[in-house]
Motif scaffolding. Structure first.
Motif, PDB file in Angstrom:
ATOM      1  N   THR A  57      37.756  35.950  32.505  1.00  0.00           N
ATOM      2  CA  THR A  57      36.673  36.149  31.541  1.00  0.00           C
ATOM      3  C   THR A  57      35.384  35.503  32.034  1.00  0.00           C
ATOM      4  O   THR A  57      34.427  35.382  31.279  1.00  0.00           O
ATOM      5  N   ASP A  58      35.373  35.114  33.326  1.00  0.00           N
ATOM      6  CA  ASP A  58      34.170  34.495  33.878  1.00  0.00           C
ATOM      7  C   ASP A  58      33.780  35.135  35.218  1.00  0.00           C
ATOM      8  O   ASP A  58      33.318  34.468  36.134  1.00  0.00           O
ATOM      9  N   GLY A  59      34.012  36.429  35.315  1.00  0.00           N
ATOM     10  CA  GLY A  59      33.564  37.163  36.484  1.00  0.00           C
ATOM     11  C   GLY A  59      34.344  36.912  37.742  1.00  0.00           C
ATOM     12  O   GLY A  59      33.833  37.125  38.843  1.00  0.00           O
ATOM     13  N   GLY A  60      35.587  36.457  37.628  1.00  0.00           N
ATOM     14  CA  GLY A  60      36.428  36.248  38.792  1.00  0.00           C
ATOM     15  C   GLY A  60      36.467  34.826  39.316  1.00  0.00           C
ATOM     16  O   GLY A  60      37.124  34.556  40.326  1.00  0.00           O
ATOM     17  N   HIS A  61      35.794  33.889  38.647  1.00  0.00           N
ATOM     18  CA  HIS A  61      35.872  32.491  39.060  1.00  0.00           C
ATOM     19  C   HIS A  61      37.275  31.934  38.822  1.00  0.00           C
ATOM     20  O   HIS A  61      37.834  31.256  39.687  1.00  0.00           O
ATOM     21  N   THR A  62      37.826  32.207  37.620  1.00  0.00           N
ATOM     22  CA  THR A  62      39.158  31.712  37.283  1.00  0.00           C
ATOM     23  C   THR A  62      39.970  32.842  36.667  1.00  0.00           C
ATOM     24  O   THR A  62      39.429  33.736  35.994  1.00  0.00           O
ATOM     25  N   TRP A  63      41.291  32.777  36.890  1.00  0.00           N
ATOM     26  CA  TRP A  63      42.218  33.783  36.372  1.00  0.00           C
ATOM     27  C   TRP A  63      43.353  33.084  35.639  1.00  0.00           C
ATOM     28  O   TRP A  63      43.780  32.001  36.035  1.00  0.00           O
ATOM     29  N   ARG A  64      43.865  33.695  34.590  1.00  0.00           N
ATOM     30  CA  ARG A  64      45.036  33.166  33.893  1.00  0.00           C
ATOM     31  C   ARG A  64      46.016  34.306  33.647  1.00  0.00           C
ATOM     32  O   ARG A  64      45.625  35.435  33.328  1.00  0.00           O
ATOM     33  N   THR A  65      47.291  34.020  33.809  1.00  0.00           N
ATOM     34  CA  THR A  65      48.332  35.029  33.651  1.00  0.00           C
ATOM     35  C   THR A  65      48.546  35.339  32.175  1.00  0.00           C
ATOM     36  O   THR A  65      48.703  34.425  31.359  1.00  0.00           O
ATOM     37  N   VAL A  66      48.555  36.623  31.838  1.00  0.00           N
ATOM     38  CA  VAL A  66      48.735  37.041  30.446  1.00  0.00           C
ATOM     39  C   VAL A  66      49.969  37.903  30.258  1.00  0.00           C
ATOM     40  O   VAL A  66      50.325  38.247  29.122  1.00  0.00           O
ATOM     41  N   ASP A  67      50.651  38.282  31.366  1.00  0.00           N
ATOM     42  CA  ASP A  67      51.846  39.111  31.267  1.00  0.00           C
ATOM     43  C   ASP A  67      52.623  38.945  32.572  1.00  0.00           C
ATOM     44  O   ASP A  67      52.028  38.731  33.632  1.00  0.00           O
ATOM     45  N   THR A  68      53.958  39.014  32.503  1.00  0.00           N
ATOM     46  CA  THR A  68      54.774  38.823  33.695  1.00  0.00           C
ATOM     47  C   THR A  68      55.472  40.102  34.143  1.00  0.00           C
ATOM     48  O   THR A  68      56.320  40.067  35.034  1.00  0.00           O
ATOM     49  N   GLY A  69      55.120  41.251  33.560  1.00  0.00           N
ATOM     50  CA  GLY A  69      55.710  42.516  33.966  1.00  0.00           C
ATOM     51  C   GLY A  69      55.182  42.981  35.313  1.00  0.00           C
ATOM     52  O   GLY A  69      54.110  42.582  35.760  1.00  0.00           O
ATOM     53  N   SER A  70      55.934  43.855  35.966  1.00  0.00           N
ATOM     54  CA  SER A  70      55.584  44.358  37.289  1.00  0.00           C
ATOM     55  C   SER A  70      54.735  45.624  37.193  1.00  0.00           C
ATOM     56  O   SER A  70      55.165  46.625  36.607  1.00  0.00           O
ATOM     57  N   TYR A  71      53.517  45.556  37.776  1.00  0.00           N
ATOM     58  CA  TYR A  71      52.637  46.722  37.864  1.00  0.00           C
ATOM     59  C   TYR A  71      51.971  46.731  39.233  1.00  0.00           C
ATOM     60  O   TYR A  71      51.713  45.681  39.819  1.00  0.00           O
ATOM     61  N   ASP A  72      51.684  47.932  39.738  1.00  0.00           N
ATOM     62  CA  ASP A  72      51.034  48.087  41.037  1.00  0.00           C
ATOM     63  C   ASP A  72      49.555  48.397  40.928  1.00  0.00           C
ATOM     64  O   ASP A  72      48.788  48.077  41.848  1.00  0.00           O
TER      65      ASP A  72
END
Length: 348
Positions: free
Chosen positions: A309-324
């Motif tokens: 939510t800050d333009g790619g500075h930080t990321w947080r995991t919101v789901d653990t399902g597998s997607y490509d």
């Protein structure tokens, strides 16, 4: 128009707000596609109700009711090509790319929702291997092949994918030894606006992002701070919200291998790339900006989905399902697709 903008703004705020409780997080609503043996790496989000997916076994599916039902619209008589990218203009018009060496690399187009398809390109050069395609508008688009004679090969269309031609190689910088694109999510070649396009690479000593501001005629290359130095490492996917601000994700796609620097960002059209301050915890193969946001985006991979939510500075995991792969439409219809026939739409 003002009401529609207000609705989108409210929905976006709900999706990206830091949740007070776990059940308020943005999450994927998995849809039943009925094809558990197919892996979908090609995805085109037209809107919240309409999306296309393309994958293994020559499979193309389309939904027009938000994923409640899926119609098999696979090109007949094509055998079982490995579809890795699909670009859709609406519910009826789409272009799909099959990958592979020589004649396995093909392009098909439909104008009637997949009822019929026309093969518009078949690669006859055994040295070429096409990975991804992108469109600037309904007419102009590009596809990219791994290097031939030491340079990435670019295919161009000016009639919506009905015909294609190879662009001159003189404007493409030399490829590194072992350098290639990754056909992992349909996002190794992306565009923003009428002329700008970016190409993600890996497999060589340095991961790079190549940029063209003239629809693929001339290119410049910039190193990206994402793991490289191995055929399994590099930049796997790109997303640009405008011609200046972009995101890159990747890492090492082998299960169990660490990817400590799996994301980067650029504020200047790819002239420079900066590593994320807190990147996703593992390899990511797809990325997409949330529409109408200057700061929010999603990244997906086999081990989960991350939100910034800050333009790619930080990321947080919101789901653990597998997607490509992941893709978002202007009406906030965000979709993800991957192995075991998994397709999902983002919900609050």
């Amino acid at each position: 128009m003002a009401l529609a903008a207000a609705v989108c703004a409210a929905a976006l705020a709900a999706l990206t707000a830091v949740p007070a409780q776990a059940h308020q997080r943005p999450q994927w609503d998995v849809k039943d596609t009925g094809v558990p043996d197919v892996r979908f790496r090609g995805l085109a989000a037209v809107g919240r109700h309409t999306a296309w997916v393309a994958g293994t076994g020559g499979t193309v599916l389309r939904t027009t009711d938000g994923g409640d039902t899926w119609r098999d619209v696979s090109p007949p008589g094509a055998g079982e090509p490995e579809f890795r990218d699909i670009e859709a203009f609406d519910a009826r018009r789409a272009v799909v790319l099959a990958i592979g060496e020589g004649e396995a690399s093909r392009v098909y187009r439909t104008d009637d929702g997949g009822a019929t398809w026309t093969e518009s390109f078949r690669n006859t050069d055994t040295r070429a291997f096409y990975d991804c395609l992108t469109f600037f508008d309904h007419r102009h688009g590009l596809a990219v092949s791994d290097p031939v004679d030491g340079r990435f090969r670019i295919l161009s269309t000016s009639d919506g994918g009905r015909s294609w031609k190879v662009l001159p190689a003189e404007g493409m910088p030399p490829a590194q030894d072992g350098e290639a694109g990754f056909a992992a999510s349909g996002q190794c070649l992306v565009s923003a606006g009428p002329r700008d396009v970016w190409l993600a690479t890996g497999g060589a000593a340095r991961a790079r992002v190549l940029h063209s501001a003239d629809r693929g005629l001339t290119w410049t290359a910039t190193d990206a701070p994402i793991p490289a130095g191995d055929p399994a490492r590099g930049v796997f996917a790109l997303a640009f919200r405008d011609r200046a601000h972009g995101l890159a994700v990747g890492g090492d796609y082998r299960p169990g291998q660490a990817s400590p620097r799996a994301a980067a960002r650029t504020p200047d059209a790819g002239r420079s790339w900066r590593p994320a301050d807190r990147p996703p915890p593992a390899y990511r193969s797809g990325v997409a900006w949330l529409p109408h946001s200057r700061t929010a985006a999603l990244a997906v991979g086999p081990t989960g989905t991350d939100l910034t939510t800050d333009g790619g500075h930080t990321w947080r995991t919101v789901d653990t399902g597998s997607y490509d792969t992941v893709d978002c439409a202007p009406d906030l219809g965000c979709w993800a697709a991957g192995e075991q026939g998994r397709v999902a739409r983002l919900e609050r």
